[in-house]
Scaffold this motif. Structure first.
Motif, PDB file in Angstrom:
ATOM      1  N   PRO A  66       0.699  -1.194   0.302  1.00  0.00           N
ATOM      2  CA  PRO A  66      -0.147  -0.002  -0.293  1.00  0.00           C
ATOM      3  C   PRO A  66       0.516   1.742  -0.331  1.00  0.00           C
ATOM      4  O   PRO A  66       2.452   1.368   0.583  1.00  0.00           O
ATOM      5  N   ALA A  67      -0.344   2.378  -0.550  1.00  0.00           N
ATOM      6  CA  ALA A  67       0.798   3.661  -0.892  1.00  0.00           C
ATOM      7  C   ALA A  67       0.910   4.592   0.946  1.00  0.00           C
ATOM      8  O   ALA A  67      -0.073   4.072   1.167  1.00  0.00           O
ATOM      9  N   CYS A  68       1.946   5.568   0.524  1.00  0.00           N
ATOM     10  CA  CYS A  68       1.707   5.779   1.830  1.00  0.00           C
ATOM     11  C   CYS A  68       0.338   6.943   1.938  1.00  0.00           C
ATOM     12  O   CYS A  68      -0.532   6.665   0.578  1.00  0.00           O
ATOM     13  N   ARG A  69      -0.067   6.909   3.642  1.00  0.00           N
ATOM     14  CA  ARG A  69      -1.501   8.253   3.273  1.00  0.00           C
ATOM     15  C   ARG A  69      -1.357   9.358   2.031  1.00  0.00           C
ATOM     16  O   ARG A  69      -0.244  10.087   1.870  1.00  0.00           O
ATOM     17  N   LYS A  70      -2.178   9.315   1.298  1.00  0.00           N
ATOM     18  CA  LYS A  70      -3.089  10.303   0.334  1.00  0.00           C
ATOM     19  C   LYS A  70      -2.560  11.611   0.641  1.00  0.00           C
ATOM     20  O   LYS A  70      -3.892  12.192   1.682  1.00  0.00           O
ATOM     21  N   VAL A  71      -1.752  12.808  -0.139  1.00  0.00           N
ATOM     22  CA  VAL A  71      -2.265  14.168   0.897  1.00  0.00           C
ATOM     23  C   VAL A  71      -2.153  14.340  -0.323  1.00  0.00           C
ATOM     24  O   VAL A  71      -1.455  14.732  -1.296  1.00  0.00           O
ATOM     25  N   THR A  72      -3.219  15.770  -0.865  1.00  0.00           N
ATOM     26  CA  THR A  72      -3.509  16.553  -2.362  1.00  0.00           C
ATOM     27  C   THR A  72      -2.785  17.955  -1.887  1.00  0.00           C
ATOM     28  O   THR A  72      -2.445  18.535  -3.120  1.00  0.00           O
ATOM     29  N   CYS A  73      -3.162  18.847  -1.018  1.00  0.00           N
ATOM     30  CA  CYS A  73      -2.663  19.152  -0.519  1.00  0.00           C
ATOM     31  C   CYS A  73      -1.872  19.880   1.452  1.00  0.00           C
ATOM     32  O   CYS A  73      -2.936  19.405   2.054  1.00  0.00           O
ATOM     33  N   LEU A  74      -0.641  20.112   1.577  1.00  0.00           N
ATOM     34  CA  LEU A  74       0.425  20.407   2.481  1.00  0.00           C
ATOM     35  C   LEU A  74       0.114  21.855   2.583  1.00  0.00           C
ATOM     36  O   LEU A  74       0.949  22.614   2.027  1.00  0.00           O
ATOM     37  N   THR A  75       0.699  22.368   4.301  1.00  0.00           N
ATOM     38  CA  THR A  75       0.704  23.724   4.356  1.00  0.00           C
ATOM     39  C   THR A  75       1.449  23.534   5.848  1.00  0.00           C
ATOM     40  O   THR A  75       1.281  23.381   6.708  1.00  0.00           O
ATOM     41  N   LEU A  76       2.918  24.420   5.130  1.00  0.00           N
ATOM     42  CA  LEU A  76       3.294  24.435   6.458  1.00  0.00           C
ATOM     43  C   LEU A  76       2.781  26.024   6.836  1.00  0.00           C
ATOM     44  O   LEU A  76       2.896  27.051   6.011  1.00  0.00           O
ATOM     45  N   VAL A  77       2.330  26.012   8.589  1.00  0.00           N
ATOM     46  CA  VAL A  77       1.840  26.845   9.248  1.00  0.00           C
ATOM     47  C   VAL A  77       3.005  27.644  10.164  1.00  0.00           C
ATOM     48  O   VAL A  77       3.119  26.755  11.145  1.00  0.00           O
ATOM     49  N   VAL A  78       4.329  28.794  10.361  1.00  0.00           N
ATOM     50  CA  VAL A  78       4.895  28.933  11.009  1.00  0.00           C
ATOM     51  C   VAL A  78       4.344  30.430  11.786  1.00  0.00           C
ATOM     52  O   VAL A  78       3.806  31.716  11.989  1.00  0.00           O
ATOM     53  N   ARG A  79       3.855  29.725  13.351  1.00  0.00           N
ATOM     54  CA  ARG A  79       3.145  31.089  14.271  1.00  0.00           C
ATOM     55  C   ARG A  79       3.280  30.887  15.742  1.00  0.00           C
ATOM     56  O   ARG A  79       3.784  29.226  16.124  1.00  0.00           O
ATOM     57  N   PRO A  80       3.222  31.862  16.145  1.00  0.00           N
ATOM     58  CA  PRO A  80       3.327  31.265  17.619  1.00  0.00           C
ATOM     59  C   PRO A  80       2.296  30.945  18.427  1.00  0.00           C
ATOM     60  O   PRO A  80       0.973  31.160  18.450  1.00  0.00           O
ATOM     61  N   MET A  81       2.129  30.284  19.412  1.00  0.00           N
ATOM     62  CA  MET A  81       1.217  28.990  19.495  1.00  0.00           C
ATOM     63  C   MET A  81       2.436  28.426  20.461  1.00  0.00           C
ATOM     64  O   MET A  81       3.830  28.591  20.830  1.00  0.00           O
ATOM     65  N   ASP A  82       1.442  27.669  21.813  1.00  0.00           N
ATOM     66  CA  ASP A  82       2.309  26.941  22.873  1.00  0.00           C
ATOM     67  C   ASP A  82       2.975  25.615  21.988  1.00  0.00           C
ATOM     68  O   ASP A  82       2.546  24.976  20.875  1.00  0.00           O
ATOM     69  N   GLY A  83       3.914  25.117  22.921  1.00  0.00           N
ATOM     70  CA  GLY A  83       4.104  23.315  22.252  1.00  0.00           C
ATOM     71  C   GLY A  83       5.135  23.414  21.457  1.00  0.00           C
ATOM     72  O   GLY A  83       6.103  24.408  21.906  1.00  0.00           O
ATOM     73  N   VAL A  84       5.724  22.402  20.647  1.00  0.00           N
ATOM     74  CA  VAL A  84       6.761  22.595  19.538  1.00  0.00           C
ATOM     75  C   VAL A  84       5.997  22.629  17.827  1.00  0.00           C
ATOM     76  O   VAL A  84       6.306  23.390  17.615  1.00  0.00           O
ATOM     77  N   ALA A  85       5.289  21.829  17.883  1.00  0.00           N
ATOM     78  CA  ALA A  85       4.791  21.598  16.859  1.00  0.00           C
ATOM     79  C   ALA A  85       3.438  20.684  16.809  1.00  0.00           C
ATOM     80  O   ALA A  85       3.201  19.681  17.278  1.00  0.00           O
ATOM     81  N   HIS A  86       2.856  20.799  15.994  1.00  0.00           N
ATOM     82  CA  HIS A  86       1.212  19.188  15.997  1.00  0.00           C
ATOM     83  C   HIS A  86       0.873  19.084  14.287  1.00  0.00           C
ATOM     84  O   HIS A  86       1.061  20.094  13.296  1.00  0.00           O
ATOM     85  N   THR A  87      -0.043  18.438  13.691  1.00  0.00           N
ATOM     86  CA  THR A  87      -0.477  17.966  12.664  1.00  0.00           C
ATOM     87  C   THR A  87      -1.987  17.713  12.399  1.00  0.00           C
ATOM     88  O   THR A  87      -1.670  17.558  13.910  1.00  0.00           O
ATOM     89  N   ALA A  88      -1.943  18.851  11.681  1.00  0.00           N
ATOM     90  CA  ALA A  88      -3.628  18.620  11.567  1.00  0.00           C
ATOM     91  C   ALA A  88      -4.536  18.427  10.277  1.00  0.00           C
ATOM     92  O   ALA A  88      -3.251  18.351   9.257  1.00  0.00           O
ATOM     93  N   GLY A  89      -5.063  18.061  10.581  1.00  0.00           N
ATOM     94  CA  GLY A  89      -6.061  18.077   8.204  1.00  0.00           C
ATOM     95  C   GLY A  89      -7.295  19.608   8.046  1.00  0.00           C
ATOM     96  O   GLY A  89      -8.109  19.701   9.644  1.00  0.00           O
TER      97      GLY A  89
END
Length: 251
Positions: free
Chosen positions: A64-87
């Motif tokens: 099987p292929a890796c998960r299908k992704v058609t649009c990916l955005t990197l957001v750099v912003r002030p926030m708590d923590g280190v990083a997270h991934t969202a859909g």
């Protein structure tokens, strides 16, 4: 491998070609400014996508292929923590990686060190974009351990990481030994493609008490593998294991 900006249909042997976007919030923020100064985001995102895809791809017929992704955005912003991934709501193939500007600003004195850390966190989060999770049944510690295994494999581990016994096989993150446990199993149980094999299995199968480990590791359960891993350590193993880090404390 075809260029990432082609529209060729994704398969297990073709790197996905999503639309890549970058959002920088609050250009006066010190972390956002350092991010922009330290890296060429358009090149690093493409490199990240390719390297993580190669690390996760299971090179076998009908894999099987890796998960299908058609649009990916990197957001750099002030926030708590280190990083997270969202859909995006209702759009499972649209993903966002959010990177905390404050983490970039405060962690390192030099831009070179900051770049190494930015890339390490970005590679970790890209795993979450592409990896399978057995329809949400795979333990969270293994999900995080696989992401840190890829970071380690790609030469992006921070200098404070170390191979430690850890409290349990599924505690997650490098400080508890999960990524090093996966390295050890790959090196000592005769399955060098363990992690890609797990990812391929979790595309269609649920966790099922670690059935994928048994299939890939000559019938051994993950608990048996963990016990063997612990025996590989020398010295006193009665000391208390390291505390599990929180998301805000990572990496």
């Amino acid at each position: 491998m075809p260029p990432l900006d082609t529209a060729e249909e994704q398969s297990s042997h073709v790197c996905p070609a999503p639309t890549l976007s970058l959002q920088l919030h609050s250009l006066d923020d010190a972390g956002v400014e350092r991010f922009a100064r330290s890296m060429q985001a358009h090149l690093s995102l493409r490199q990240c996508l390719e390297e993580v895809w190669r690390a996760l791809r299971y090179d076998a017929p009908e894999a099987p292929a890796c998960r299908k992704v058609t649009c990916l955005t990197l957001v750099v912003r002030p926030m708590d923590g280190v990083a997270h991934t969202a859909g995006a709501a209702g759009q499972d193939d649209h993903k966002q990686i959010h990177l905390a500007a404050g983490h970039i600003a405060r962690c390192h004195a030099s831009d070179d060190a900051a770049l190494h850390e930015i890339k390490g966190v970005l590679w970790h989060e890209m795993v979450h974009v592409l990896q399978h999770d057995g329809r949400g049944t795979v333990p969270g510690g293994l999900i995080e351990g696989i992401a840190d295994w890829v970071r380690l494999k790609c030469g992006l581990a921070p200098p404070h990481w170390a191979r430690t016994p850890g409290p349990s096989w599924d505690a997650g993150y490098e400080k508890t030994g999960e990524s090093y446990f996966l390295v050890w199993v790959s090196d000592h149980v005769g399955e060098p493609r363990l992690v890609p094999g797990l990812n391929a299995a979790f595309a269609t199968a649920e966790w099922d008490n670690g059935a994928a480990f048994r299939t890939l590791c000559n019938g051994q359960t993950v608990e048996e593998l963990w016990a063997a891993y612990l025996k590989s350590f020398d010295g006193d193993r009665t000391a208390a294991p390291p505390a599990r880090p929180t998301e805000a404390a990572r990496p």
